[in-house]
Write a protein that holds these residues in place. Structure first.
Motif, PDB file in Angstrom:
ATOM      1  N   ASP A 124       0.553  -1.098  -0.280  1.00  0.00           N
ATOM      2  CA  ASP A 124      -0.047  -0.303   0.583  1.00  0.00           C
ATOM      3  C   ASP A 124       0.696   1.149  -0.180  1.00  0.00           C
ATOM      4  O   ASP A 124       1.780   1.276   0.741  1.00  0.00           O
ATOM      5  CB  ASP A 124      -0.842  -0.152   1.195  1.00  0.00           C
ATOM      6  CG  ASP A 124      -2.157   1.549   0.619  1.00  0.00           C
ATOM      7  OD1 ASP A 124      -2.947   1.163   0.611  1.00  0.00           O
ATOM      8  OD2 ASP A 124      -1.442   2.317   1.105  1.00  0.00           O
ATOM      9  N   THR A 150     -10.671   5.713   2.036  1.00  0.00           N
ATOM     10  CA  THR A 150     -11.318   5.036   3.198  1.00  0.00           C
ATOM     11  C   THR A 150     -10.581   5.590   4.828  1.00  0.00           C
ATOM     12  O   THR A 150     -11.897   6.156   5.588  1.00  0.00           O
ATOM     13  CB  THR A 150     -10.928   3.117   3.780  1.00  0.00           C
ATOM     14  OG1 THR A 150     -11.442   2.601   2.502  1.00  0.00           O
ATOM     15  CG2 THR A 150     -10.590   2.872   4.784  1.00  0.00           C
ATOM     16  N   GLY A 168     -18.383   1.575  -3.706  1.00  0.00           N
ATOM     17  CA  GLY A 168     -19.377   3.513  -4.019  1.00  0.00           C
ATOM     18  C   GLY A 168     -19.061   3.522  -3.098  1.00  0.00           C
ATOM     19  O   GLY A 168     -17.706   4.186  -1.554  1.00  0.00           O
TER      20      GLY A 168
HETATM   21  C1  FAD Z   1     -15.966  11.817   1.478  1.00  0.00           C
HETATM   22  C2  FAD Z   1     -16.164  10.849   1.230  1.00  0.00           C
HETATM   23  C3  FAD Z   1     -17.337   9.931   2.262  1.00  0.00           C
HETATM   24  C4  FAD Z   1     -17.545   8.587   2.768  1.00  0.00           C
HETATM   25  N1  FAD Z   1     -17.991   8.058   3.418  1.00  0.00           N
HETATM   26  C5  FAD Z   1     -18.210   7.087   3.829  1.00  0.00           C
HETATM   27  C6  FAD Z   1     -19.614   6.181   4.851  1.00  0.00           C
HETATM   28  O1  FAD Z   1     -19.632   7.781   5.851  1.00  0.00           O
HETATM   29  N2  FAD Z   1     -19.071   5.290   5.281  1.00  0.00           N
HETATM   30  C7  FAD Z   1     -19.972   3.508   4.173  1.00  0.00           C
HETATM   31  O2  FAD Z   1     -19.725   2.986   4.339  1.00  0.00           O
HETATM   32  N3  FAD Z   1     -18.601   4.827   2.544  1.00  0.00           N
HETATM   33  C8  FAD Z   1     -18.245   6.076   2.769  1.00  0.00           C
HETATM   34  N4  FAD Z   1     -17.413   6.308   1.848  1.00  0.00           N
HETATM   35  C9  FAD Z   1     -16.896   5.592   0.496  1.00  0.00           C
HETATM   36  C10 FAD Z   1     -16.229   4.318   0.954  1.00  0.00           C
HETATM   37  O3  FAD Z   1     -15.398   5.422   1.894  1.00  0.00           O
HETATM   38  C11 FAD Z   1     -15.838   3.795   0.042  1.00  0.00           C
HETATM   39  O4  FAD Z   1     -16.966   2.911  -0.200  1.00  0.00           O
HETATM   40  C12 FAD Z   1     -14.313   2.334   0.580  1.00  0.00           C
HETATM   41  O5  FAD Z   1     -13.173   3.421   1.427  1.00  0.00           O
HETATM   42  C13 FAD Z   1     -13.871   2.183  -0.854  1.00  0.00           C
HETATM   43  O6  FAD Z   1     -12.746   1.812  -0.414  1.00  0.00           O
HETATM   44  P1  FAD Z   1     -11.638   0.823  -0.749  1.00  0.00           P
HETATM   45  O7  FAD Z   1     -10.439   0.057  -0.199  1.00  0.00           O
HETATM   46  O8  FAD Z   1     -11.825   0.013  -2.101  1.00  0.00           O
HETATM   47  O9  FAD Z   1     -10.588   2.164  -1.662  1.00  0.00           O
HETATM   48  P2  FAD Z   1      -9.373   2.808  -0.702  1.00  0.00           P
HETATM   49  O10 FAD Z   1      -9.529   3.737   0.527  1.00  0.00           O
HETATM   50  O11 FAD Z   1      -9.366   3.865  -1.357  1.00  0.00           O
HETATM   51  O12 FAD Z   1      -7.956   1.814  -0.882  1.00  0.00           O
HETATM   52  C14 FAD Z   1      -7.502   1.898  -1.908  1.00  0.00           C
HETATM   53  C15 FAD Z   1      -6.114   1.806  -0.981  1.00  0.00           C
HETATM   54  O13 FAD Z   1      -5.339   0.700  -2.248  1.00  0.00           O
HETATM   55  C16 FAD Z   1      -3.587   1.032  -2.532  1.00  0.00           C
HETATM   56  N5  FAD Z   1      -3.079   1.592  -3.368  1.00  0.00           N
HETATM   57  C17 FAD Z   1      -4.062   1.583  -4.675  1.00  0.00           C
HETATM   58  N6  FAD Z   1      -3.392   1.630  -5.627  1.00  0.00           N
HETATM   59  C18 FAD Z   1      -2.125   1.282  -5.507  1.00  0.00           C
HETATM   60  C19 FAD Z   1      -0.718   0.244  -5.627  1.00  0.00           C
HETATM   61  N7  FAD Z   1      -0.465   0.815  -7.024  1.00  0.00           N
HETATM   62  N8  FAD Z   1       0.021   0.128  -5.050  1.00  0.00           N
HETATM   63  C20 FAD Z   1      -0.212   0.062  -3.688  1.00  0.00           C
HETATM   64  N9  FAD Z   1      -1.592   0.589  -3.101  1.00  0.00           N
HETATM   65  C21 FAD Z   1      -1.934   0.729  -4.120  1.00  0.00           C
HETATM   66  C22 FAD Z   1      -4.370   2.899  -1.837  1.00  0.00           C
HETATM   67  O14 FAD Z   1      -3.193   3.891  -1.332  1.00  0.00           O
HETATM   68  C23 FAD Z   1      -5.565   2.877  -0.768  1.00  0.00           C
HETATM   69  O15 FAD Z   1      -4.638   2.878   0.136  1.00  0.00           O
HETATM   70  C24 FAD Z   1     -17.080   7.708   1.675  1.00  0.00           C
HETATM   71  C25 FAD Z   1     -16.202   7.997   0.473  1.00  0.00           C
HETATM   72  C26 FAD Z   1     -15.984   9.202   0.574  1.00  0.00           C
HETATM   73  C27 FAD Z   1     -15.077   9.906  -0.255  1.00  0.00           C
END
Ligand code: FAD
Length: 349
Positions: free
Chosen positions: A31, A38, A311
């Protein structure tokens, strides 16, 4: 040889490594914090769509499993991550009051949607009252990720650099990356998936969201939902999240003056109390054209998996999606049709 390489430690990657731990799998995580959806999210869990008073897709069932996984983390780290907090939906008129009452009689919704109350809350006027939601709350996901990072580092399971897709070598029964070998690799990069040549054909649209953190002396013990929401910062008394914006064009994680103005305009209509903005953050929600998660294997390279598309509801969805993906990759158990990436095979979008 590891069992898994996991790329991405947001809520998706975190939930997947929970499955790996439960199944005694050996893994290593990459990461680089290039995405932060998140980490900046409020972490709210609420299975009801508050615009229409309808249940969110399978959210009731999934929430039970999600809470179980967060409870396990609480035991593991000896910390409290789950904070049950009622949501107070400010009602706008008689029509909404009637809609609330009709919806709150329906079987699944009645678990969460309770009475209309006319409680006085510092600085917030609600002449038509608030519809109260119970069984909702906030998971302190950023603290949970910090604690996970610390644990993974301790056991040398985390590599904090960018994962360079060009260096991945794929063989029939394993993958290799800079001397690291693993049976399988799972990509959970949130919106970072767009850089991933193996899965960037998937229709991940991405929706930028911005939030403010404010400080105020108003005592607001609930999440207040109106045109914006105000939610207590469970990590610091007197601080509140205010959000969130939705922008489908800008795909950067950079906070903008326009979003701050937009949120503050709405906040001033809702909160009649002095406040101070102490920070503003932005992230890209990994949204999908059909609003369902993305889980599956690469069409050709069967040891490459993907977990994405959480999402707007990562907290509720990610644990169940991870369990589905793990059982699919290890035991060939079918994925839910709605989340399987094969639904897009042969489609143009
Ligand atoms: C303003 C806002 C408010 C929200 N509020 C809520 C809420 O109240 N409740 C809820 O359930 N959801 C909420 N969400 C949605 C929720 O945040 C997302 O659904 C969730 O965080 C997605 O998680 P993820 O792990 O898929 O992605 P991310 O959290 O984006 O994690 C992806 C990770 O992969 C890493 N990464 C990517 N590419 C690479 C690479 N090539 N090499 C190494 N590391 C890499 C990134 O650094 C990151 O740490 C909100 C989102 C936003 C933007």
């Amino acid at each position: 040889m590891y069992d898994y390489i996991v790329v991405g430690l947001g809520i998706a990657g975190w939930s997947f490594i929970q499955q790996l731990d439960e199944n005694r799998q050996n893994y290593i995580v990459f990461d680089n914090r290039s995405q932060q959806s998140t980490r900046i999210a409020g972490g709210m869990f609420n299975p009801v769509i508050l615009k229409r008073f309808t249940p969110a897709w399978k959210a009731h069932e999934m929430l039970q499993y999600a809470l179980l996984q967060f409870q396990k983390a609480e035991l593991q780290y000896g910390k409290k991550y789950i904070h049950y907090i009622d949501i107070y939906r400010k009602l706008t008129g008689v029509e909404e009051q009637n809609n609330w009452m009709a919806a709150s009689d329906k079987p699944v919704l009645s678990v969460y949607m309770k009475d209309i109350v006319y409680e006085s809350i510092d600085g917030i006027e609600a002449p038509y009252g608030f519809g109260v939601l119970q069984g909702t709350g906030i998971v302190n996901v950023s603290q949970l990720l910090d604690d996970t990072v610390e644990r993974l580092k301790k056991y040398q399971k985390l590599i904090e650099t960018v994962f360079d897709y060009n260096r991945l070598e794929i063989y029939d029964h394993y993958v290799a990356y800079q001397g690291i070998k693993a049976r399988k690799i799972v990509f959970a990069e949130g919106y970072g998936l767009k850089q991933n040549p193996f899965f960037n054909n998937l229709p991940l649209t991405g929706t930028k969201g911005e939030m403010l953190m404010i400080e105020t002396e108003a005592d607001i013990p609930y999440v207040i939902k109106s045109n914006v929401f105000i939610a207590p910062n469970v990590a610091k008394k007197g601080q509140y999240y205010v959000g969130a914006t939705y922008n489908w064009n800008d795909k950067t994680n950079i906070p903008t003056p326009a979003a701050r103005e937009h949120l503050e305009n709405k906040l001033k209509k809702l909160l009649n109390y002095p406040y101070q903005v102490i920070s503003q953050k932005a992230g890209i929600r990994p949204t999908v054209i059909d609003r369902r998660p993305l889980a599956g294997k690469h069409q050709v390279y069967k040891n490459l998996g993907v977990l994405n598309g959480m999402g707007t509801r990562g907290v509720i969805l990610a644990p169940t999606m991870s369990r589905q993906l793990f059982n699919y990759l290890e035991f060939d158990m079918p994925l839910m049709r709605e989340i399987d990436i094969r639904r897009f095979e042969g489609r143009s979008y």
